[in-house]
Motif scaffolding. Structure first.
Motif, short mmCIF file in Angstrom:
data_model
loop_
_atom_site.label_atom_id
_atom_site.label_comp_id
_atom_site.label_asym_id
_atom_site.label_seq_id
_atom_site.Cartn_x
_atom_site.Cartn_y
_atom_site.Cartn_z
N ALA A 170 10.07 4.40 7.40
CA ALA A 170 8.96 4.63 6.47
C ALA A 170 9.24 3.90 5.15
N ARG A 171 10.47 3.92 4.72
CA ARG A 171 10.84 3.20 3.49
C ARG A 171 10.62 1.70 3.67
N ASP A 172 11.07 1.21 4.79
CA ASP A 172 10.90 -0.22 5.11
C ASP A 172 9.44 -0.64 5.07
N ILE A 173 8.62 0.17 5.74
CA ILE A 173 7.20 -0.15 5.84
C ILE A 173 6.55 -0.06 4.46
N ALA A 174 6.92 0.97 3.69
CA ALA A 174 6.38 1.13 2.34
C ALA A 174 6.74 -0.08 1.48
N GLY A 175 7.98 -0.47 1.56
CA GLY A 175 8.45 -1.60 0.76
C GLY A 175 7.70 -2.87 1.13
N ARG A 176 7.47 -3.03 2.40
CA ARG A 176 6.76 -4.21 2.90
C ARG A 176 5.32 -4.24 2.37
N PHE A 177 4.68 -3.09 2.41
CA PHE A 177 3.29 -3.00 1.92
C PHE A 177 3.25 -3.27 0.42
N ASN A 178 4.14 -2.63 -0.31
CA ASN A 178 4.19 -2.83 -1.77
C ASN A 178 4.39 -4.31 -2.10
N HIS A 179 5.28 -4.94 -1.36
CA HIS A 179 5.60 -6.35 -1.62
C HIS A 179 4.41 -7.25 -1.29
N LEU A 180 3.84 -7.02 -0.14
CA LEU A 180 2.76 -7.88 0.35
C LEU A 180 1.52 -7.80 -0.54
N TYR A 181 1.21 -6.59 -0.96
CA TYR A 181 0.00 -6.39 -1.76
C TYR A 181 0.31 -6.24 -3.25
N LYS A 182 1.54 -6.59 -3.60
CA LYS A 182 1.95 -6.71 -5.00
C LYS A 182 1.58 -5.51 -5.86
N GLY A 183 2.16 -4.39 -5.53
CA GLY A 183 1.93 -3.19 -6.35
C GLY A 183 2.85 -2.07 -5.89
N GLN A 184 2.96 -1.03 -6.73
CA GLN A 184 3.77 0.13 -6.35
C GLN A 184 2.84 1.15 -5.67
N TYR A 185 2.35 0.78 -4.51
CA TYR A 185 1.41 1.68 -3.84
C TYR A 185 2.10 2.92 -3.31
N PHE A 186 3.32 2.74 -2.83
CA PHE A 186 4.00 3.86 -2.20
C PHE A 186 5.34 4.18 -2.84
N THR A 187 5.61 5.47 -2.92
CA THR A 187 6.94 5.96 -3.28
C THR A 187 7.84 5.83 -2.05
N LEU A 188 9.09 5.45 -2.28
CA LEU A 188 10.01 5.37 -1.13
C LEU A 188 10.62 6.76 -0.88
N PRO A 189 10.37 7.32 0.29
CA PRO A 189 10.84 8.68 0.58
C PRO A 189 12.32 8.72 0.94
N GLU A 190 12.89 9.89 0.77
CA GLU A 190 14.29 10.11 1.12
C GLU A 190 14.39 11.22 2.15
N ALA A 191 15.22 11.01 3.14
CA ALA A 191 15.46 12.08 4.12
C ALA A 191 16.39 13.10 3.50
N VAL A 192 16.13 14.37 3.77
CA VAL A 192 17.05 15.41 3.34
C VAL A 192 17.53 16.13 4.59
N VAL A 193 18.82 16.01 4.86
CA VAL A 193 19.38 16.70 6.01
C VAL A 193 20.30 17.78 5.49
N ARG A 331 -7.43 0.50 0.50
CA ARG A 331 -8.45 -0.37 1.07
C ARG A 331 -8.73 -1.53 0.11
N SER A 332 -8.88 -1.21 -1.15
CA SER A 332 -9.12 -2.27 -2.14
C SER A 332 -7.98 -3.26 -2.15
N ALA A 333 -6.78 -2.72 -2.09
CA ALA A 333 -5.59 -3.60 -2.15
C ALA A 333 -5.62 -4.61 -1.00
N ALA A 334 -6.10 -4.17 0.15
CA ALA A 334 -6.04 -5.02 1.34
C ALA A 334 -7.31 -5.87 1.51
N GLY A 335 -8.28 -5.71 0.59
CA GLY A 335 -9.51 -6.49 0.71
C GLY A 335 -10.59 -5.79 1.49
N LEU A 336 -10.48 -4.47 1.59
CA LEU A 336 -11.51 -3.70 2.30
C LEU A 336 -12.27 -2.80 1.34
#
Ligand code: TRP
Length: 340
Positions: A170-193, A331-336
């Motif tokens: 989830a962190r990987d995917i969030a980082g990828r989205f943030n990078h691709l669409y140039k913004g801090q759209y997502f917080t990177l989550p942390e697992a708590v065990v 949606r706006s970020a992605a052009g939708l």
């Protein structure tokens, strides 16, 4: 932007089984406790879309959703405070899942444990097709889970050890989205065990798990509870012989419920050679005293699905208020976005 907001704790429960003592000790109890922290906003949901990946028996999925919801409410989850909902009520979740799928590398999913285990099983069975019987649901499972988490910008995700990889994805995917669409759209989550919470042993001494068929369901009748406690596997030491609490499932379950002085007293009884029958009676008495009141609330809730439905809908409404705003931005970020 969110610097003053509460820490967000989010977790999902896959709705394929009946809640048992292991679920209670390992997940439900700590989650309800966490939700009482005034510095925390908790999001707890029934991961019923995830249930469809492993279970295509509609009666079982439906029953499990009801049982799990009733269990959390019976055990005292305060739903004015925690946001408690069904994943499938949040129509924005599948939407986000798609958007995330479109930035998620297929290779990342190839490395997911659940998928790899399924492929390994096919290979071991000598199958021509390594993907035999594997659905897109199973393959994309971590993307759906990422959508659950990222939709609400969760900071902390309490999970079992087997789920850590999914949070990293989830962190990987969030980082990828943030990078691709140039913004801090997502917080990177942390697992708590939770290191303190040992995996609870089941009737046969292995981890208590519905896949081993060795569970003690939380809200069986007192008669059934006594019967199950009597079935817990013990060694063949006779009454009067000292017993080792450390390697004993019975003692472990007792410890998960009893107060510290009572645990110490039981330890002493082991040293004195308490008989297994007697130790089991004491465990039963303890469990039953602990579970009696919530069991009554549970039975009443199970008779009143309309109430559970109303509670979950209200939770979904709260969750969707935020999900809708988030989806607009994405949606706006992605052009939708809208044209006007
Ligand atoms: N996959 C998790 C499990 O089987 C359940 C789950 C679904 C979940 N979505 C989640 C857990 C999001 C934490 C966060 O245990």
């Amino acid at each position: 932007m969110h610097s003053t907001r509460k820490t967000r704790v989010l977790t999902g429960i896959t709705t394929t089984g009946t809640p048992h003592l292991g679920n209670y000790v390992g997940a439900i109890k700590p989650a309800i406790a966490a939700s009482q922290d005034p510095d925390v906003q908790s999001f707890y949901f029934l991961a019923d879309y995830h249930a469809l990946i492993k279970c295509q028996d509609p009666k079982r999925v439906q029953q499990s959703r009801l049982e799990i919801a009733a269990t959390w409410l019976a055990l005292g989850l305060d739903t004015d405070n925690a946001i408690f909902y069904r994943q499938s009520d949040i129509i924005e979740i599948p939407e986000l899942t798609w958007m995330l799928s479109c930035v998620c590398a297929k290779g990342l999913m190839n490395r997911a444990h659940a998928y790899k285990a399924a492929v390994a099983e096919n290979e071991d069975a000598g199958s021509q097709d390594p993907d035999k019987g594997i659905t897109m649901g199973l393959f994309g499972y971590p993307v759906l889970m990422a959508a659950d988490i990222l939709m609400f910008n969760a900071n902390k995700v309490p999970v079992g050890r087997d789920q850590i990889q999914h949070i990293e994805m989830a962190r990987d995917i969030a980082g990828r989205f943030n990078h691709l669409y140039k913004g801090q759209y997502f917080t990177l989550p942390e697992a708590v065990v939770d290191e303190k919470v040992d995996v609870l042993g089941g009737l046969d001494g292995r981890k208590m798990s519905k896949s081993y068929n060795n569970t003690i369901p939380l809200f069986v009748s007192d008669k059934k509870l006594l019967k199950l406690v009597r079935k817990i596997k013990t060694n063949s030491l006779e009454p009067g012989e000292p017993k080792d609490p450390q390697t004993c499932t019975l003692f472990q379950i007792y410890s998960a419920f009893a107060s510290a002085p009572d645990v110490a007293a039981m330890r002493e009884q082991y040293a004195q050679g308490v008989g297994w029958g007697e130790a089991k009676n004491q465990l039963f008495e303890y469990l039953n005293a602990h579970l009696e009141a919530p069991r009554e609330r549970y039975n009443a809730l199970m008779e009143d699905p309309a109430h559970i439905e109303a509670v979950l809908r209200q939770g979904a409404e709260r969750a969707r208020e935020e999900a809708a705003i988030t989806m607009d931005k994405l949606r706006s970020a992605a052009g939708l976005g809208r044209f006007i």
